[in-house]
Scaffold this motif. Structure first.
Motif, short mmCIF file in Angstrom:
data_model
loop_
_atom_site.label_atom_id
_atom_site.label_comp_id
_atom_site.label_asym_id
_atom_site.label_seq_id
_atom_site.Cartn_x
_atom_site.Cartn_y
_atom_site.Cartn_z
N SER A 255 47.89 41.65 47.53
CA SER A 255 49.06 42.08 46.78
C SER A 255 48.67 43.01 45.62
CB SER A 255 49.82 40.88 46.23
OG SER A 255 49.10 40.32 45.15
N ARG A 256 49.67 43.66 45.06
CA ARG A 256 49.43 44.55 43.92
C ARG A 256 48.83 43.77 42.75
NH1 ARG A 256 52.12 46.52 39.20
NH2 ARG A 256 51.67 48.72 38.87
N GLY A 257 49.36 42.59 42.49
CA GLY A 257 48.86 41.75 41.41
C GLY A 257 47.40 41.37 41.61
N GLN A 258 47.04 41.05 42.85
CA GLN A 258 45.65 40.71 43.16
C GLN A 258 44.73 41.91 42.97
OE1 GLN A 258 46.47 39.30 47.11
NE2 GLN A 258 46.05 37.17 46.53
N ARG A 259 45.20 43.08 43.39
CA ARG A 259 44.40 44.31 43.22
C ARG A 259 44.22 44.63 41.74
NH1 ARG A 259 47.83 46.35 47.46
NH2 ARG A 259 48.83 47.62 45.88
N LEU A 260 45.27 44.44 40.95
CA LEU A 260 45.18 44.69 39.51
C LEU A 260 44.22 43.69 38.85
CD1 LEU A 260 48.91 45.44 38.67
CD2 LEU A 260 46.98 47.04 38.48
N ALA A 261 44.29 42.44 39.26
CA ALA A 261 43.40 41.42 38.69
C ALA A 261 41.95 41.73 39.05
CB ALA A 261 43.79 40.04 39.20
N GLU A 262 41.71 42.19 40.26
CA GLU A 262 40.36 42.57 40.67
C GLU A 262 39.87 43.77 39.86
OE1 GLU A 262 37.96 44.03 44.67
OE2 GLU A 262 39.96 43.17 44.87
N LEU A 263 40.75 44.73 39.64
CA LEU A 263 40.40 45.89 38.84
C LEU A 263 40.07 45.48 37.40
CD1 LEU A 263 40.07 48.92 38.46
CD2 LEU A 263 42.56 49.09 38.17
N ALA A 264 40.85 44.56 36.84
CA ALA A 264 40.59 44.07 35.49
C ALA A 264 39.21 43.41 35.42
CB ALA A 264 41.68 43.09 35.05
N SER A 265 38.87 42.65 36.42
CA SER A 265 37.57 42.00 36.46
C SER A 265 36.45 43.03 36.54
CB SER A 265 37.51 41.06 37.67
OG SER A 265 36.22 40.50 37.79
N ASP A 266 36.62 44.03 37.39
CA ASP A 266 35.62 45.10 37.52
C ASP A 266 35.45 45.86 36.22
OD1 ASP A 266 35.28 44.37 40.17
OD2 ASP A 266 36.47 46.04 40.97
N LEU A 267 36.56 46.14 35.56
CA LEU A 267 36.50 46.86 34.28
C LEU A 267 35.80 46.02 33.22
CD1 LEU A 267 40.00 48.56 34.18
CD2 LEU A 267 37.78 49.73 34.21
N GLU B 209 47.96 44.96 30.86
CA GLU B 209 49.40 45.08 30.64
C GLU B 209 50.13 45.19 31.98
OE1 GLU B 209 49.88 48.39 27.99
OE2 GLU B 209 49.28 47.22 26.24
N ALA B 210 49.55 45.90 32.92
CA ALA B 210 50.16 46.02 34.24
C ALA B 210 50.16 44.68 34.96
CB ALA B 210 49.42 47.07 35.07
N VAL B 211 49.09 43.90 34.80
CA VAL B 211 49.04 42.57 35.40
C VAL B 211 50.15 41.69 34.82
CG1 VAL B 211 47.69 40.43 35.51
CG2 VAL B 211 46.58 42.63 35.98
N GLU B 212 50.30 41.73 33.49
CA GLU B 212 51.34 40.94 32.84
C GLU B 212 52.73 41.38 33.28
OE1 GLU B 212 50.80 40.98 28.61
OE2 GLU B 212 48.75 40.24 28.78
N ALA B 213 52.93 42.68 33.37
CA ALA B 213 54.23 43.20 33.81
C ALA B 213 54.50 42.80 35.25
CB ALA B 213 54.27 44.72 33.65
N ASP B 214 53.48 42.83 36.06
CA ASP B 214 53.64 42.48 37.47
C ASP B 214 53.98 41.00 37.61
OD1 ASP B 214 53.39 43.47 40.27
OD2 ASP B 214 51.87 41.87 40.38
#
Length: 56
Positions: free
Chosen positions: A2-14, A42-47
């Motif tokens: 999902s988009r949320g999972q992809r964003l969370a993965e990106l946050a972890s990578d960052l 912020e995108a994760v929280e919004a999602d």
């Protein structure tokens, strides 16, 4: 994934990239990656906030 999972993965990578840049003493890179991390968080929280609004 999902988009949320992809964003969370990106946050972890960052986060990992920020720590590595910090250890290497790359101050400008740390700053830029940190700003990107803020945007992604912020995108994760919004999602996740969209899901809460739908449930209420």
């Amino acid at each position: 994934m999902s988009r949320g999972q992809r964003l969370a993965e990106l946050a972890s990578d960052l986060s990992l990239a920020v720590e590595r840049a910090r250890r290497l003493g790359l101050a400008t890179t740390v700053y830029l990656l940190s700003m990107a991390l803020v945007e992604v968080k912020e995108a994760v929280e919004a999602d996740s906030g969209d899901d809460d609004d739908g449930a209420a």
